[in-house]
Design a protein around this motif. Structure first.
Motif, PDB file in Angstrom:
ATOM      1  N   LEU A 166      -0.759  -0.919  -2.818  1.00  0.00           N
ATOM      2  CA  LEU A 166      -1.743  -1.296  -1.795  1.00  0.00           C
ATOM      3  C   LEU A 166      -1.464  -0.731  -0.396  1.00  0.00           C
ATOM      4  N   PRO A 167      -0.244  -0.914   0.152  1.00  0.00           N
ATOM      5  CA  PRO A 167      -0.010  -0.376   1.498  1.00  0.00           C
ATOM      6  C   PRO A 167      -0.152   1.137   1.539  1.00  0.00           C
ATOM      7  N   GLU A 196      -2.254   2.901  -0.297  1.00  0.00           N
ATOM      8  CA  GLU A 196      -3.701   3.166  -0.260  1.00  0.00           C
ATOM      9  C   GLU A 196      -4.237   2.963   1.147  1.00  0.00           C
ATOM     10  N   ILE A 197      -3.790   1.865   1.757  1.00  0.00           N
ATOM     11  CA  ILE A 197      -4.247   1.552   3.106  1.00  0.00           C
ATOM     12  C   ILE A 197      -3.892   2.681   4.068  1.00  0.00           C
ATOM     13  N   ALA A 198      -2.696   3.233   3.876  1.00  0.00           N
ATOM     14  CA  ALA A 198      -2.238   4.287   4.779  1.00  0.00           C
ATOM     15  C   ALA A 198      -2.798   5.660   4.391  1.00  0.00           C
ATOM     16  N   ALA A 256       0.260  -5.348   6.610  1.00  0.00           N
ATOM     17  CA  ALA A 256       0.562  -4.036   6.037  1.00  0.00           C
ATOM     18  C   ALA A 256      -0.188  -2.930   6.777  1.00  0.00           C
ATOM     19  N   GLY A 257      -0.927  -3.312   7.802  1.00  0.00           N
ATOM     20  CA  GLY A 257      -1.601  -2.319   8.615  1.00  0.00           C
ATOM     21  C   GLY A 257      -3.023  -1.996   8.188  1.00  0.00           C
ATOM     22  N   ALA A 258      -3.635  -2.880   7.394  1.00  0.00           N
ATOM     23  CA  ALA A 258      -5.007  -2.633   6.953  1.00  0.00           C
ATOM     24  C   ALA A 258      -5.990  -2.969   8.069  1.00  0.00           C
ATOM     25  N   SER A 259      -7.052  -2.179   8.168  1.00  0.00           N
ATOM     26  CA  SER A 259      -8.117  -2.501   9.115  1.00  0.00           C
ATOM     27  C   SER A 259      -8.930  -3.659   8.543  1.00  0.00           C
ATOM     28  N   GLN A 283     -10.846  -2.350   5.542  1.00  0.00           N
ATOM     29  CA  GLN A 283      -9.968  -2.172   4.371  1.00  0.00           C
ATOM     30  C   GLN A 283      -9.603  -3.525   3.768  1.00  0.00           C
ATOM     31  N   LYS A 304     -10.614  -3.965  -0.007  1.00  0.00           N
ATOM     32  CA  LYS A 304      -9.533  -3.860  -0.985  1.00  0.00           C
ATOM     33  C   LYS A 304      -8.952  -5.204  -1.381  1.00  0.00           C
TER      34      LYS A 304
END
Lengths: 377, 226
Positions: free
Chosen positions: A105-106, A108-110, B135-138, B141, B145
């Motif tokens: 997941l992280p 994908e986010i990045a 985790a840094g998701a907007s 996102q 997700k």
């Protein structure tokens, strides 16, 4: 590196401000494992949430690595958070994704490309020992395994800092130990800086280099675990290596507490003591544990010869002896454990033999506590 | 005379009667549900996101959306059908026929599904949202997700409920000449005392609802790993 400077956080609740964190300052050097310990409601989780800015501090600054976080805008903060791995008490895994999917997941986010992602996931899943479970769903895993997935996920973007909010709470002692061993191994291999929020003294003792005691939103004591344990005046140190239940001092005898944390201390120091001193030495209580790789001994003995100065006799061997009064013995063995479990009540606090002024935290009944809630008196 | 009126359509002649009605009903159900699903999902996500515990709380926007949804849900469908005829004409060019029924069906059911969506999204543990943010998701996102994916079983289950409700409301299509099984049941079964047609339409509607429910449950089971 984590640097928390003069952090305060207040929440607006029922029309008034409640101060949850009060002037908290904390510094964790690169590659160190720091513990923040305290009773529930002390503000530990709020502190963790402030460090990755899930909660915006009311004032103060947070620096992780080279970056000061409170001044960043949304987009920069999102990027900065990728250098902080967070693990949570409940692991917080997506039930709809497999172990591998959760770890991915992280990435994908990045926006990490698929091929690279797959490689990294395989590597991480193996690192936490879950190769055989990569395609399992969280519902099929045990609590310890879920936490391992959480750790693998937190490491996905190669963070420099790992934040753990009660990650071992709710795990059995064996699983807790294996998770802590994993964290220590990660620190050793990757040079991670780790901040562990916990309410378990064992966690601090097993794995932390340094520790801060948080109570009622304030840090009441902090320092290196080894030196706190070595310092007989430290309430936190005594909490880390709790005194065992002590037998009664024979009439006319004098009780002494002997502490040592020096590797150079001969483990056989007690053996010849009786002959050497020429008086009967009664063993009332003893514990020797490893703290930060060093032995930490806490021994209570009674000498028939009440006039003998044990401190002077042992001082040159790295052993620290301190004369105990009648009150000290009466102190219930649980009093030190209360350090973390609950704020001390007025009745037992003065009974603690050597208490630093700084360790006397405001208790619930403290008049200062009222002022903190923002009520204008 | 009464024998003529009460004469039931022989079983052998029922299928030619049912077939076009079935086609109209299926068209109404499938098209309405599809459009309602998309619009309701968007509206529900907006409701949840702008809500008090949402990713971007916007109280005025949330209150306005809540009001719109509230109005949509409080007007009885049969009234709505008539009340929005000018709008229907604007959208599909006519106020009569199957496509003219789809408009009020969508208008009537979108607020319903939006609330179902909002409820499902609210069920997603807050910890997961925090995890994604940490985790840094907007926000986008996090919504795509984490929130929507975790809520998917509830969203599909809710869509099944919406579809079954649409089957029910589509029966009123007859009042605006929309055809379908409902209209057939009223025209033949009720007005002409045609017991066979009545029975056949009822059985067919039950079968349709059961089939969709079964399919919906199957999908939910496939995507749920709790």
């Amino acid at each position: 590196m984590i640097l928390v400077d003069a952090l305060t956080k207040s929440f607006r609740r029922d029309g008034r401000d409640v101060l949850v964190l009060d002037d908290v300052s904390l510094s964790v050097g690169t590659g160190r494992i720091a513990g923040v310990i305290g009773p529930s409601g002390a503000g530990k989780s709020t502190l963790a949430r402030c460090i990755n800015l899930l909660e915006r501090p009311t004032s103060g600054t947070i620096t992780v690595g080279e970056q000061e976080l409170t001044s960043l805008d949304d987009r920069r903060l999102q990027a900065a958070r990728r250098s902080i791995g967070t693990i949570f008490q409940s692991a917080n895994l997506l039930s709809s994704r497999t172990v591998a999917g959760n770890v991915a997941l992280p990435l994908e986010i990045a926006g990490v490309p698929r091929g690279e992602r797959r490689e990294r996931v395989a590597e991480l899943v193996a690192r936490v020992g879950l190769e055989d479970h990569a395609r399992s769903y969280p519902a099929q895993l045990s609590g310890g395994q879920r936490q391992r997935v959480g750790i693998a996920r937190a490491l996905a973007l190669r963070p420099s800092v790992l934040l753990s909010d009660e990650a071992t709470s709710g795990l059995d002692p064996d699983t807790t130990r294996s998770i802590l061993a994993l964290l220590r191994g990660l620190r050793d291999d990757l040079g991670l800086t780790i901040l562990l929020i916990t309410h378990e003294m064992e966690v601090v003792r097993d794995v932390c280099d340094q520790v801060a005691l948080l109570r009622d939103g304030r840090i009441v004591e902090q320092g290196d675990v080894a030196s706190l344990v070595a310092d007989p005046a430290s309430a936190l140190g005594r909490g880390l290596v709790p005194a065992r239940p002590v037998g009664t001092t024979p009439t006319g005898a004098q009780a002494w507490r002997v502490t040592y944390t020096d590797r150079a201390v001969d483990p056989g120091w007690l053996a010849g003591l009786q002959d050497e001193l020429g008086t009967r030495v009664a063993l009332l209580g003893a514990s020797v544990e490893a703290v930060g790789g060093r032995p930490s001994g806490h021994v209570t003995v009674a000498l028939d010869d009440a006039g003998l100065d044990l401190a002077a006799r042992l001082g040159d061997r790295g052993l620290f002896a301190e004369r105990l009064g009648a009150d000290d013995e009466a102190q219930p063995p649980s009093a030190v454990a209360d350090l973390v479990a609950a704020p001390p009540t007025a009745a037992e606090d003065p009974g603690t033999p050597v208490t630093r002024p700084s360790t006397t935290a405001p208790s619930a009944t403290d008049p200062a506590a009222g002022a903190r809630t923002g009520e204008s008196a | 005379m009464s024998t003529v009126l009460a004469a039931a359509t022989p079983w052998g002649e029922i299928w030619p009667l049912l077939q076009p009605a079935l086609g109209q009903t299926m068209a109404m159900i499938v098209v309405s549900t599809a459009i309602t699903g998309v619009l309701g999902l968007l509206l529900g996500v907006l409701l949840h996101t702008t809500g008090r515990d949402g990713l971007r709380p916007l109280p005025p926007v949330n209150a306005l959306l809540g009001l719109v949804v509230g109005i949509g849900r409080s007007v009885p469908f049969i009234v709505l059908l008539a009340a929005i005829i000018p709008f229907t004409r604007l959208v599909v060019g006519t106020s009569l026929g199957t496509s003219a029924v789809i408009v009020p069906l969508v208008v009537g059911m979108t607020p319903f599904y939006a609330r179902v969506v909002e409820g499902s999204l609210r069920e997603v543990p807050r910890g997961l949202v925090e995890m994604a943010r940490a985790a840094g998701a907007s926000r986008l996102q996090t919504t795509l997700k984490v929130v929507l994916r975790e809520a998917a079983p509830g969203l599909v289950g809710g869509l099944t409920i919406t579809l079954v409700a649409i089957v029910g409301f589509s029966a009123m299509a007859g009042t605006v000449g929309g055809g379908g099984l409902g209209a057939l049941a009223i025209d033949y079964g009720y007005n002409r005392y045609d017991g066979n047609v009545m029975l056949a339409t009822v059985v067919l509607l039950v079968v349709i609802v059961q089939l969709f429910q079964f399919a919906g449950d199957l999908v939910v089971r496939r995507i749920s790993h709790r």
